[in-house]
Design a protein around this motif. Structure first.
Motif, PDB file in Angstrom:
ATOM      1  N   CYS A  20      66.714  15.253 -58.689  1.00  0.00           N
ATOM      2  CA  CYS A  20      65.381  15.716 -58.265  1.00  0.00           C
ATOM      3  C   CYS A  20      65.287  17.230 -58.158  1.00  0.00           C
ATOM      4  CB  CYS A  20      65.005  15.086 -56.926  1.00  0.00           C
ATOM      5  SG  CYS A  20      64.793  13.305 -57.022  1.00  0.00           S
ATOM      6  N   ASN A  21      66.328  17.864 -57.611  1.00  0.00           N
ATOM      7  CA  ASN A  21      66.296  19.322 -57.455  1.00  0.00           C
ATOM      8  C   ASN A  21      66.281  20.026 -58.804  1.00  0.00           C
ATOM      9  OD1 ASN A  21      66.347  19.121 -54.660  1.00  0.00           O
ATOM     10  ND2 ASN A  21      68.583  19.160 -54.576  1.00  0.00           N
ATOM     11  N   GLN A  22      67.081  19.531 -59.741  1.00  0.00           N
ATOM     12  CA  GLN A  22      67.110  20.134 -61.073  1.00  0.00           C
ATOM     13  C   GLN A  22      65.775  19.951 -61.784  1.00  0.00           C
ATOM     14  OE1 GLN A  22      70.496  17.890 -62.361  1.00  0.00           O
ATOM     15  NE2 GLN A  22      71.836  19.686 -62.340  1.00  0.00           N
ATOM     16  N   VAL A  23      65.173  18.776 -61.630  1.00  0.00           N
ATOM     17  CA  VAL A  23      63.866  18.526 -62.241  1.00  0.00           C
ATOM     18  C   VAL A  23      62.841  19.501 -61.661  1.00  0.00           C
ATOM     19  CG1 VAL A  23      61.968  16.871 -62.463  1.00  0.00           C
ATOM     20  CG2 VAL A  23      64.333  16.103 -62.764  1.00  0.00           C
ATOM     21  N   ALA A  24      62.816  19.617 -60.346  1.00  0.00           N
ATOM     22  CA  ALA A  24      61.851  20.506 -59.685  1.00  0.00           C
ATOM     23  C   ALA A  24      62.054  21.958 -60.122  1.00  0.00           C
ATOM     24  CB  ALA A  24      61.973  20.383 -58.167  1.00  0.00           C
ATOM     25  N   ASP A  25      63.312  22.404 -60.206  1.00  0.00           N
ATOM     26  CA  ASP A  25      63.600  23.789 -60.622  1.00  0.00           C
ATOM     27  C   ASP A  25      63.113  24.048 -62.044  1.00  0.00           C
ATOM     28  OD1 ASP A  25      66.844  24.073 -58.914  1.00  0.00           O
ATOM     29  OD2 ASP A  25      64.774  24.306 -58.181  1.00  0.00           O
ATOM     30  N   ASN A  26      63.379  23.119 -62.942  1.00  0.00           N
ATOM     31  CA  ASN A  26      62.972  23.307 -64.330  1.00  0.00           C
ATOM     32  C   ASN A  26      61.458  23.252 -64.488  1.00  0.00           C
ATOM     33  OD1 ASN A  26      65.323  23.563 -66.300  1.00  0.00           O
ATOM     34  ND2 ASN A  26      66.016  21.914 -64.964  1.00  0.00           N
ATOM     35  N   VAL A  27      60.815  22.322 -63.806  1.00  0.00           N
ATOM     36  CA  VAL A  27      59.357  22.225 -63.887  1.00  0.00           C
ATOM     37  C   VAL A  27      58.724  23.498 -63.330  1.00  0.00           C
ATOM     38  CG1 VAL A  27      57.333  21.007 -62.971  1.00  0.00           C
ATOM     39  CG2 VAL A  27      59.255  19.707 -63.905  1.00  0.00           C
ATOM     40  N   ARG A  28      59.229  23.971 -62.193  1.00  0.00           N
ATOM     41  CA  ARG A  28      58.717  25.208 -61.592  1.00  0.00           C
ATOM     42  C   ARG A  28      58.892  26.384 -62.553  1.00  0.00           C
ATOM     43  NH1 ARG A  28      62.101  25.866 -57.605  1.00  0.00           N
ATOM     44  NH2 ARG A  28      61.380  23.939 -56.662  1.00  0.00           N
ATOM     45  N   TYR A  29      60.052  26.462 -63.201  1.00  0.00           N
ATOM     46  CA  TYR A  29      60.323  27.547 -64.149  1.00  0.00           C
ATOM     47  C   TYR A  29      59.284  27.543 -65.274  1.00  0.00           C
ATOM     48  CZ  TYR A  29      62.347  30.186 -67.974  1.00  0.00           C
ATOM     49  OH  TYR A  29      62.526  31.070 -68.995  1.00  0.00           O
ATOM     50  N   TYR A  30      59.025  26.365 -65.867  1.00  0.00           N
ATOM     51  CA  TYR A  30      58.085  26.312 -66.992  1.00  0.00           C
ATOM     52  C   TYR A  30      56.641  26.499 -66.547  1.00  0.00           C
ATOM     53  CZ  TYR A  30      61.782  25.554 -70.243  1.00  0.00           C
ATOM     54  OH  TYR A  30      62.893  25.752 -71.016  1.00  0.00           O
ATOM     55  N   GLN A  31      56.302  26.079 -65.329  1.00  0.00           N
ATOM     56  CA  GLN A  31      54.963  26.377 -64.810  1.00  0.00           C
ATOM     57  C   GLN A  31      54.786  27.888 -64.650  1.00  0.00           C
ATOM     58  OE1 GLN A  31      55.048  23.924 -61.272  1.00  0.00           O
ATOM     59  NE2 GLN A  31      53.692  22.393 -62.202  1.00  0.00           N
ATOM     60  N   ASP A  32      55.795  28.547 -64.089  1.00  0.00           N
ATOM     61  CA  ASP A  32      55.744  30.007 -63.927  1.00  0.00           C
ATOM     62  C   ASP A  32      55.693  30.708 -65.279  1.00  0.00           C
ATOM     63  OD1 ASP A  32      57.980  30.111 -61.022  1.00  0.00           O
ATOM     64  OD2 ASP A  32      55.831  29.662 -61.192  1.00  0.00           O
ATOM     65  N   TYR A  33      56.474  30.225 -66.224  1.00  0.00           N
ATOM     66  CA  TYR A  33      56.488  30.819 -67.561  1.00  0.00           C
ATOM     67  C   TYR A  33      55.107  30.717 -68.209  1.00  0.00           C
ATOM     68  CZ  TYR A  33      57.463  31.518 -72.500  1.00  0.00           C
ATOM     69  OH  TYR A  33      57.431  31.978 -73.789  1.00  0.00           O
ATOM     70  N   ILE A  34      54.482  29.541 -68.114  1.00  0.00           N
ATOM     71  CA  ILE A  34      53.150  29.359 -68.705  1.00  0.00           C
ATOM     72  C   ILE A  34      52.143  30.277 -68.013  1.00  0.00           C
ATOM     73  CG2 ILE A  34      51.250  27.712 -69.027  1.00  0.00           C
ATOM     74  CD1 ILE A  34      53.469  25.509 -69.294  1.00  0.00           C
ATOM     75  N   ASP A  35      52.194  30.351 -66.675  1.00  0.00           N
ATOM     76  CA  ASP A  35      51.291  31.242 -65.927  1.00  0.00           C
ATOM     77  C   ASP A  35      51.474  32.691 -66.359  1.00  0.00           C
ATOM     78  OD1 ASP A  35      51.497  29.444 -62.749  1.00  0.00           O
ATOM     79  OD2 ASP A  35      50.136  29.217 -64.456  1.00  0.00           O
ATOM     80  N   THR A  36      52.719  33.131 -66.469  1.00  0.00           N
ATOM     81  CA  THR A  36      53.017  34.518 -66.836  1.00  0.00           C
ATOM     82  C   THR A  36      52.492  34.831 -68.234  1.00  0.00           C
ATOM     83  OG1 THR A  36      55.018  34.459 -65.481  1.00  0.00           O
ATOM     84  CG2 THR A  36      54.877  36.199 -67.129  1.00  0.00           C
ATOM     85  N   GLU A  37      52.711  33.934 -69.167  1.00  0.00           N
ATOM     86  CA  GLU A  37      52.253  34.170 -70.533  1.00  0.00           C
ATOM     87  C   GLU A  37      50.732  34.180 -70.625  1.00  0.00           C
ATOM     88  OE1 GLU A  37      55.680  35.180 -71.699  1.00  0.00           O
ATOM     89  OE2 GLU A  37      54.184  34.978 -73.278  1.00  0.00           O
ATOM     90  N   ILE A  38      50.073  33.331 -69.842  1.00  0.00           N
ATOM     91  CA  ILE A  38      48.606  33.320 -69.836  1.00  0.00           C
ATOM     92  C   ILE A  38      48.072  34.621 -69.246  1.00  0.00           C
ATOM     93  CG2 ILE A  38      46.567  32.198 -68.814  1.00  0.00           C
ATOM     94  CD1 ILE A  38      48.026  29.509 -69.193  1.00  0.00           C
ATOM     95  N   ARG A  39      48.733  35.113 -68.189  1.00  0.00           N
ATOM     96  CA  ARG A  39      48.324  36.394 -67.591  1.00  0.00           C
ATOM     97  C   ARG A  39      48.520  37.552 -68.564  1.00  0.00           C
ATOM     98  NH1 ARG A  39      51.800  36.150 -62.965  1.00  0.00           N
ATOM     99  NH2 ARG A  39      51.574  33.951 -62.637  1.00  0.00           N
ATOM    100  N   LYS A  40      49.460  37.425 -69.475  1.00  0.00           N
ATOM    101  CA  LYS A  40      49.694  38.463 -70.488  1.00  0.00           C
ATOM    102  C   LYS A  40      48.619  38.442 -71.569  1.00  0.00           C
ATOM    103  CE  LYS A  40      54.741  38.670 -70.201  1.00  0.00           C
ATOM    104  NZ  LYS A  40      55.989  38.414 -70.953  1.00  0.00           N
ATOM    105  N   GLY A  41      47.778  37.405 -71.571  1.00  0.00           N
ATOM    106  CA  GLY A  41      46.685  37.359 -72.524  1.00  0.00           C
ATOM    107  C   GLY A  41      46.810  36.278 -73.587  1.00  0.00           C
TER     108      GLY A  41
END
Length: 159
Positions: A20-41
């Motif tokens: 569960c912890n590994q799943v949560a860490d990876n999902v959080r990472y990709y959510q942050d990555y998508i947010d960051t890339e969207i903020r970049k335009g």
């Protein structure tokens, strides 16, 4: 596919192979990555297209954790998704893979090729044995009938 569908598929597939912890860490990472890339335009569609199929991404993460020695789950989620998704094509389905659903939770097991060959050989031998036993039982009936038919044809042709 939108962001929520991508994250959902990623999370479900990772849940089959990581704790569960590994799943949560990876999902959080990709959510942050998508947010960051969207903020970049970048558009959401471009970001998701760049990441590729979430199941393949999850499989890569699971395999990396397995090689690192931290894999604590099973690949059940990934395997179920791969066989259930017909859009994936037959080249990605596992041949010789069968699912045990008698215990309530599906798990995949593979039958070795030599065992399949042995079973097929035994079945063929049994079929040949049954065919020859039927012939041996029916031969005393069939042979006289064939001789009578042959004699009738010979006498018809002579007259």
């Amino acid at each position: 596919m939108n962001r929520n569908e991508f994250i959902d598929k990623l999370q479900r597939t990772l849940a089959g192979g990581l704790n569960c912890n590994q799943v949560a860490d990876n999902v959080r990472y990709y959510q942050d990555y998508i947010d960051t890339e969207i903020r970049k335009g970048r558009s959401e569609a471009d970001v998701l297209a760049g990441l590729g199929d979430p199941r393949l991404l999850a499989k890569s993460i699971i395999e990396a954790n397995k090689h690192a020695g931290v894999n604590e789950g099973t690949n059940r989620g990934y395997d179920e998704e791969m066989t259930a998704d017909s859009s994936y094509g037959s080249e990605n389905r596992r041949e010789g893979a069968y699912y045990d659903t008698t215990s309530g939770n599906s798990r995949m097991f593979r039958v070795p090729g030599w065992l399949i060959l042995l079973i097929v050989t035994v079945v063929v031998i049994l079929i040949i044995g049954v065919a020859f036993s039927l012939i041996s039982v029916l031969a005393p009936i069939i042979i006289p009938i064939l001789i009578v038919i042959l004699l009738i044809r010979i006498f018809r042709d002579n007259t």
